[in-house]
Design an enzyme around this catalytic site. Structure first.
Site, PDB file in Angstrom:
ATOM      1  N   LYS A 185       0.973  -1.133   0.005  1.00 37.52           N
ATOM      2  CA  LYS A 185       0.041   0.084  -0.242  1.00 37.52           C
ATOM      3  C   LYS A 185       0.871   1.209   0.112  1.00 37.52           C
ATOM      4  CE  LYS A 185      -1.581  -1.891   3.728  1.00 37.52           C
ATOM      5  NZ  LYS A 185      -2.508  -2.147   4.950  1.00 37.52           N
ATOM      6  N   THR A 221      -8.114   8.403   9.101  1.00 38.92           N
ATOM      7  CA  THR A 221      -7.765   7.237   8.375  1.00 38.92           C
ATOM      8  C   THR A 221      -7.544   6.017   9.240  1.00 38.92           C
ATOM      9  OG1 THR A 221      -5.434   7.826   8.585  1.00 38.92           O
ATOM     10  CG2 THR A 221      -6.764   8.639   6.594  1.00 38.92           C
ATOM     11  N   GLY A 223      -8.084   2.657  10.576  1.00 39.33           N
ATOM     12  CA  GLY A 223      -8.797   1.542  10.341  1.00 39.33           C
ATOM     13  C   GLY A 223      -8.811   1.218   8.685  1.00 39.33           C
ATOM     14  N   THR A 224      -7.747   2.057   7.946  1.00 36.83           N
ATOM     15  CA  THR A 224      -7.919   2.008   6.615  1.00 36.83           C
ATOM     16  C   THR A 224      -7.262   0.445   6.246  1.00 36.83           C
ATOM     17  OG1 THR A 224      -5.590   2.845   6.456  1.00 36.83           O
ATOM     18  CG2 THR A 224      -7.442   4.117   5.917  1.00 36.83           C
ATOM     19  N   GLY A 225      -5.874  -0.051   7.011  1.00 37.56           N
ATOM     20  CA  GLY A 225      -5.485  -1.363   6.525  1.00 37.56           C
ATOM     21  C   GLY A 225      -6.212  -2.350   6.865  1.00 37.56           C
ATOM     22  N   CYS A 226      -7.055  -2.527   8.156  1.00 35.56           N
ATOM     23  CA  CYS A 226      -7.878  -3.333   8.288  1.00 35.56           C
ATOM     24  C   CYS A 226      -9.206  -3.550   7.390  1.00 35.56           C
ATOM     25  CB  CYS A 226      -8.648  -3.105   9.748  1.00 35.56           C
ATOM     26  SG  CYS A 226      -7.251  -3.015  11.164  1.00 35.56           S
TER      27      CYS A 226
END
Length: 285
Positions: A185, A221, A223-226
């Protein structure tokens, strides 16, 4: 064609991750995402955290035995078309998760190698990285590190990944560790205009796939990866090919970030229902 379609008419996905008391990341974000995408979500909690928009105040890991028991319980009865992992905290939990998934293999495993929270708090013990690389990453269909996590896995400085080509090279180096597919990412890449890019490389992509999306001007932002890894798992549970699942998940994430809410005094969380406001990832099957 989904397997066991007659017995299980609803796609199923299991998240193995930590609980976020603030509701923006971890198990909470994963289950919101799965529900929004029409998938029956289940959970195996690895740790309970006290956290909010300002950071992580406390972490209480669950024992490896209870983590494994949750996985065995769910997979032994309900089953799962896809599994994603998030916060695993330490080596003993990683070993327990890997053992459980070896006992009960699943069609698709998405590993989000969560190491550091947005606030800078460490969520994976330093001595657990080897166990992650040795046991879990080779089992995964896809891993989804951000640039700092990819660099940590490779043992290189973040300053070595500054361009899109650097991201491609890093993804290929991850594949050399025995990983099937890697999605790096690009949110940490130095800003280049109003777009950001993610890079997908691996056995299921004939050549590197660059996924570009508008860069949203927001600090909310959490929690974006989860959310991204949970959305990929949800689309894979629905039977979507991997590259399409990644693209659809990225669109879902982009809409959730664009409608993010300032839930506290610090970094706010995504709005997982944002995709309902217009045709989006839900329309692609």
């Amino acid at each position: 064609m989904m397997r066991n379609a007659r017995r299980h008419p609803v796609p199923r996905a299991l998240t193995i991750a930590g609980s976020d008391s603030g509701g923006g990341a971890g198990i909470q974000a994963d289950l919101k995402t799965m529900q929004e995408l029409g998938v029956f979500g289940m959970s195996a909690i690895t740790a309970v955290t006290a956290q909010n928009s300002l950071g992580v105040q406390a972490v209480c890991p669950l024992t490896p035995e209870i983590v494994a028991a949750q996985i065995d319980s769910v997979l032994g009865d309900i089953g799962a078309d896809a599994v994603k992992t998030g916060m695993l905290h330490d080596q003993s939990v990683i070993e327990a998760v890997a053992d459980a998934l070896e006992r009960r293999p699943v069609p698709s495993l998405i590993v989000d190698p969560v190491m550091i929270a947005k606030s800078g708090d460490r969520l994976l013990r330093a001595d657990a990285a080897d166990a992650l690389k040795r046991r879990l990453l080779p089992m995964a269909e896809l891993i989804t590190p951000n640039i700092p996590e990819a660099c940590a896995l490779l043992g290189i400085a973040e300053s070595e990944v500054r361009t899109e080509q650097d991201m491609i090279d890093a993804a290929r180096e991850l594949l050399a560790l025995g990983i099937r597919n890697a999605l790096i990412k690009g949110g940490h890449l130095p800003a280049a205009g109003d777009m950001c890019v993610d890079v997908l490389c691996g056995a299921d992509a004939e050549e590197p796939v660059l996924i570009r999306a508008p860069r949203v001007a927001t600090r909310h932002t959490h929690g974006t990866g989860c959310t991204l890894s949970a959305a990929i798992a949800a689309f894979r549970a629905r039977g979507m090919p991997l590259a399409r699942a990644v693209r659809a998940a990225r669109r879902f994430l982009g809409e959730a970030v664009a409608q993010a809410v300032p839930t506290g005094a610090g970094i706010g969380s995504l709005w997982h229902a944002a995709h309902r406001m217009k045709p989006s990832a839900m329309a692609e099957t």
